[in-house]
Design a protein around this motif. Sequence first.
Motif, PDB file in Angstrom:
ATOM      1  N   ALA A   6       0.834  -1.210   0.000  1.00  0.00           N
ATOM      2  CA  ALA A   6       0.000   0.000   0.000  1.00  0.00           C
ATOM      3  C   ALA A   6       0.868   1.259   0.000  1.00  0.00           C
ATOM      4  N   ASP A   7       1.966   1.222   0.741  1.00  0.00           N
ATOM      5  CA  ASP A   7       2.872   2.374   0.787  1.00  0.00           C
ATOM      6  C   ASP A   7       3.545   2.626  -0.563  1.00  0.00           C
ATOM      7  N   ARG A   8       3.776   1.574  -1.319  1.00  0.00           N
ATOM      8  CA  ARG A   8       4.495   1.695  -2.592  1.00  0.00           C
ATOM      9  C   ARG A   8       3.571   1.731  -3.802  1.00  0.00           C
ATOM     10  N   PHE A   9       2.278   1.690  -3.563  1.00  0.00           N
ATOM     11  CA  PHE A   9       1.316   1.580  -4.663  1.00  0.00           C
ATOM     12  C   PHE A   9       1.504   2.672  -5.717  1.00  0.00           C
ATOM     13  N   GLN A  10       1.554   3.929  -5.319  1.00  0.00           N
ATOM     14  CA  GLN A  10       1.663   5.035  -6.281  1.00  0.00           C
ATOM     15  C   GLN A  10       2.940   4.936  -7.111  1.00  0.00           C
ATOM     16  N   GLU A  11       4.039   4.630  -6.454  1.00  0.00           N
ATOM     17  CA  GLU A  11       5.316   4.471  -7.166  1.00  0.00           C
ATOM     18  C   GLU A  11       5.213   3.351  -8.199  1.00  0.00           C
ATOM     19  N   LEU A  12       4.688   2.211  -7.777  1.00  0.00           N
ATOM     20  CA  LEU A  12       4.591   1.057  -8.670  1.00  0.00           C
ATOM     21  C   LEU A  12       3.590   1.291  -9.791  1.00  0.00           C
ATOM     22  N   TYR A  13       2.498   1.974  -9.480  1.00  0.00           N
ATOM     23  CA  TYR A  13       1.522   2.282 -10.516  1.00  0.00           C
ATOM     24  C   TYR A  13       2.169   3.163 -11.596  1.00  0.00           C
ATOM     25  N   GLY A  14       2.947   4.148 -11.163  1.00  0.00           N
ATOM     26  CA  GLY A  14       3.633   5.025 -12.120  1.00  0.00           C
ATOM     27  C   GLY A  14       4.594   4.258 -13.015  1.00  0.00           C
ATOM     28  N   VAL A  15       5.322   3.313 -12.438  1.00  0.00           N
ATOM     29  CA  VAL A  15       6.257   2.489 -13.224  1.00  0.00           C
ATOM     30  C   VAL A  15       5.487   1.657 -14.242  1.00  0.00           C
ATOM     31  N   GLY A  16       4.427   0.996 -13.792  1.00  0.00           N
ATOM     32  CA  GLY A  16       3.632   0.155 -14.687  1.00  0.00           C
ATOM     33  C   GLY A  16       2.970   0.965 -15.789  1.00  0.00           C
ATOM     34  N   TYR A  17       2.454   2.125 -15.444  1.00  0.00           N
ATOM     35  CA  TYR A  17       1.793   2.979 -16.429  1.00  0.00           C
ATOM     36  C   TYR A  17       2.793   3.455 -17.489  1.00  0.00           C
ATOM     37  N   ARG A  18       3.944   3.951 -17.049  1.00  0.00           N
ATOM     38  CA  ARG A  18       4.950   4.450 -18.007  1.00  0.00           C
ATOM     39  C   ARG A  18       5.423   3.352 -18.943  1.00  0.00           C
ATOM     40  N   ALA A  19       5.626   2.165 -18.396  1.00  0.00           N
ATOM     41  CA  ALA A  19       6.091   1.052 -19.221  1.00  0.00           C
ATOM     42  C   ALA A  19       5.041   0.683 -20.274  1.00  0.00           C
ATOM     43  N   ALA A  20       3.789   0.557 -19.861  1.00  0.00           N
ATOM     44  CA  ALA A  20       2.727   0.184 -20.810  1.00  0.00           C
ATOM     45  C   ALA A  20       2.460   1.307 -21.805  1.00  0.00           C
ATOM     46  N   TYR A  21       2.493   2.539 -21.343  1.00  0.00           N
ATOM     47  CA  TYR A  21       2.247   3.665 -22.243  1.00  0.00           C
ATOM     48  C   TYR A  21       3.349   3.770 -23.289  1.00  0.00           C
ATOM     49  N   GLY A  22       4.566   3.454 -22.892  1.00  0.00           N
ATOM     50  CA  GLY A  22       5.675   3.474 -23.844  1.00  0.00           C
ATOM     51  C   GLY A  22       5.463   2.518 -25.006  1.00  0.00           C
ATOM     52  N   VAL A  23       4.761   1.430 -24.758  1.00  0.00           N
ATOM     53  CA  VAL A  23       4.478   0.457 -25.807  1.00  0.00           C
ATOM     54  C   VAL A  23       3.199   0.811 -26.553  1.00  0.00           C
ATOM     55  N   LEU A  24       2.156   1.159 -25.817  1.00  0.00           N
ATOM     56  CA  LEU A  24       0.830   1.333 -26.416  1.00  0.00           C
ATOM     57  C   LEU A  24       0.545   2.746 -26.920  1.00  0.00           C
ATOM     58  N   GLY A  25       1.013   3.748 -26.193  1.00  0.00           N
ATOM     59  CA  GLY A  25       0.704   5.119 -26.561  1.00  0.00           C
ATOM     60  C   GLY A  25      -0.753   5.495 -26.315  1.00  0.00           C
TER      61      GLY A  25
END
Length: 159
Positions: A6-25
Amino acid sequence: MKADFADRFQELYGVGYRAAYGVLGDRVEAEDCAQEALARALVRWDRVQGYAPAWVARVSVNLALDRIRSQTRQERSRPTHVSEGSSYDLADRRRDLGVALAALPRRQREAVVLRYLVDLPEAEAAGAMGCTIGTIKSTVARGLDRLRAEMGPRWAWDE
């Protein structure tokens, strides 16, 4: 343990979002991939918490690539090579990158994604993949060579 998640959720969400957005746009699809990756991370939290950012990035990219693979055959065709004066926008480039990434061997894809889409330092990428820094360097180099060969000379970002 789950409190740490729960403490790391925002950090991890940002990592996952950036990675997927880099592929999908695509913002919405990238959000879906990041959310699914975090749901999977929560279930496996005791095993993945030591390298959670890299794990979430890899899962997010794999989910994004699965979305690309599920598109119709026509949309999944080889990268678009365009002639002078024709339009080749950012969405086309992202789609082509996703197709080319999906064609890489799994280890090369993971190494390239961790280094360039997630922007992890070599040492962290090596730790996430369970290999040495030298292995990361050579795997990334081979992956980039294959991407360049697949994408062709017209795929440069500096147009």
